[in-house]
Enzyme design. Structure first.
Site: not given
Ligand code: SAJ
Length: 422
Positions: A203, A257
């Site tokens: 994870k 996360c």
């Molecule tokens: N972000 C970027 N660039 C990207 C993707 C995201 O700047 O290319 C930013 C988003 O705007 C946001 C942050 O990253 O501020 C996190 O967003 P996210 O969509 O990447 O992730 P979370 O936090 O909503 O969910 C993540 C997911 N993890 C992965 O994709 C590996 C989800 O599957 C997990 O269950 C979750 O963390 C968790 O609970 O750990």
């Protein structure tokens, strides 16, 4: 029919309770927050998540889901509590400890305990196992214990709970097998069995991978601005390569996360995790970089006014935990830049300078800054937005606006990581 008691009714515990309730289990959810329980008992949600309200009401009306501030006796206990981070970037496991202690009086011979919260590797073995020994039941023989980390994405939780593969790690073979059987009730993806510590590791490395990848994209955005390149175009073209998958840059990384979990790994081996820590620092520097850009673009203006659009940590959710927008606001304050902030997903006023309507935020503004990729923002009509503004400048940090449309309406269009046509 087995009874499940879920500890913690947040973004994971509540949807998971509902899934169990809809798939043959009698579920009792407990949360220490009395306000949350009061809302849920009135069949109102304390979080925004598509599809959740209807399913919750259905499960409650069918008598399959009850909630209260106390655990109950059950056959299976699922712990889904927050694991925040301390100021010195270490996992705060207080809720995991308290959640585990809270079930000790309710656990009986033959029960199964599963931790879903994201934790530093070894938490099940070193934190939960000693607490559960207080039940006087032999772990692995009379009481079973496993970790199955939640891995769903806010905004699409109900779908991903069912369709994602799931990792299940038991402290022994029987614990793993029993936990796998439980999740088979609703998981359509493959359930992969391993040990508890490996499941914890899986994870945190998933989220750390994403954080490092985003840090790389952010670094590329800054480099591209110096080179007269559009980083979004460059990344898109690079990603056509079958073995390249670069993520997207932006004004920072937020949420509960990705911005936190890499520290769970770093704290275990600080000297050996320099790359992980550097990625965190890089991503944390993006809000300041964004404000520096805003300041630079507006330097010719006398007392400029900025409309910040987007307060939540990412698009189409109402969750503002660790949101880059909060950091942007802090830096705007430090630099004495005037601003208002609006978010169509956060209706109640939660922070200073927040407005209830878009028009209020845009009134007399010289510049609109997109901080979150809410679908509403891409649908805004530039002509409408421009009406209330003093000067027509738009700064898109998420690449979610159609540049041509905004330019045609007379906007000066600026995009993070893109100096190609400037
Ligand atoms: N972000 C970027 N660039 C990207 C993707 C995201 O700047 O290319 C930013 C988003 O705007 C946001 C942050 O990253 O501020 C996190 O967003 P996210 O969509 O990447 O992730 P979370 O936090 O909503 O969910 C993540 C997911 N993890 C992965 O994709 C590996 C989800 O599957 C997990 O269950 C979750 O963390 C968790 O609970 O750990």
């Amino acid at each position: 029919m087995s009874k499940i008691c879920v500890i913690g009714l947040g973004y994971i515990g509540l949807p998971t309770s509902i899934m169990f309730a809809k798939h043959g289990y009698e579920v009792h959810g407990m949360d220490v927050n009395e306000n949350v329980i009061a809302m849920l008992q009135q069949k109102k949600l304390h979080i925004e998540e598509p599809g959740l309200l209807y399913s919750m009401i259905e499960a409650m009306d069918e008598g399959k889901l009850t909630v209260s501030t106390e655990p109950v006796k059950a056959d299976i206990f699922v712990i889904a509590v927050p694991t925040p981070i301390t100021d010195d970037k270490r996992a705060n496991l207080e809720y995991v400890r308290e959640g585990t202690k809270s079930i000790v009086p309710y656990v009986k011979k033959g029960d199964l305990v599963i931790l879903e919260s994201t934790v530093p590797p070894r938490t099940v073995e070193d934190v939960m196992r000693p607490i559960l020994k207080e039940t006087n039941l032999v772990l692995g023989e009379e009481l079973y214990l496993a970790h199955s980390p939640e891995r769903v994405i806010p905004g699409n939780i109900i779908n991903e709970l069912q369709s994602n593969d799931r990792i299940v790690g038991g402290i022994d073979e029987t614990s793993g097998r029993l936990a796998k059987k439980l999740y088979e009730s609703f998981v359509q993806g493959t359930i992969h069995l391993t040990d508890a510590t490996t499941a914890e590791m899986v994870k945190v490395i998933e989220n750390t991978f994403r954080d490092i990848n985003i840090a790389f994209a952010n670094e590329l955005a800054v480099i591209s601005e110096a080179l007269g390149v559009n980083v979004w175009e460059a990344i898109k073209l690079a990603n056509y390569h079958p073995r390249v998958n670069i993520h997207k840059p932006g004004p920072g990384v937020g949420g509960h996360c990705i911005a936190i979990d890499p520290w769970f790994l770093a704290e275990m081996q600080p000297e050996e995790s320099k790359m992980i820590q550097l990625a965190r620092v890089k991503n944390d520097a993006m809000p300041m970089y964004t404000v520096d850009r805003i300041n630079d673009i507006l330097k010719e203006y006398d007392d400029p006014k900025v409309a910040l659009l987007g307060l939540s940590f990412k698009g189409n959710v109402d969750d503002m935990r660790e949101s880059p927008a909060l950091k942007v606001m802090e830096h705007m304050n430090d630099m004495n830049l005037s601003y208002k902030i609006f978010d169509p997903h956060i209706k109640d006023i939660r922070v200073p300078h927040q407005t209830e309507t878009l028009d209020e935020a845009l009134e007399q503004a010289d510049m609109a800054v997109i901080l979150t990729d809410h679908y509403q923002f891409s649908e805004y009509k530039p002509s409408e937005v421009g009406k209330a503004m003093c000067n027509k400048i738009v700064f898109d940090t998420k690449n979610c606006l159609d540049e041509m449309k905004w330019r045609q309406e007379g906007f000066d269009f600026i995009r993070l990581g893109d100096t190609k046509n400037r």
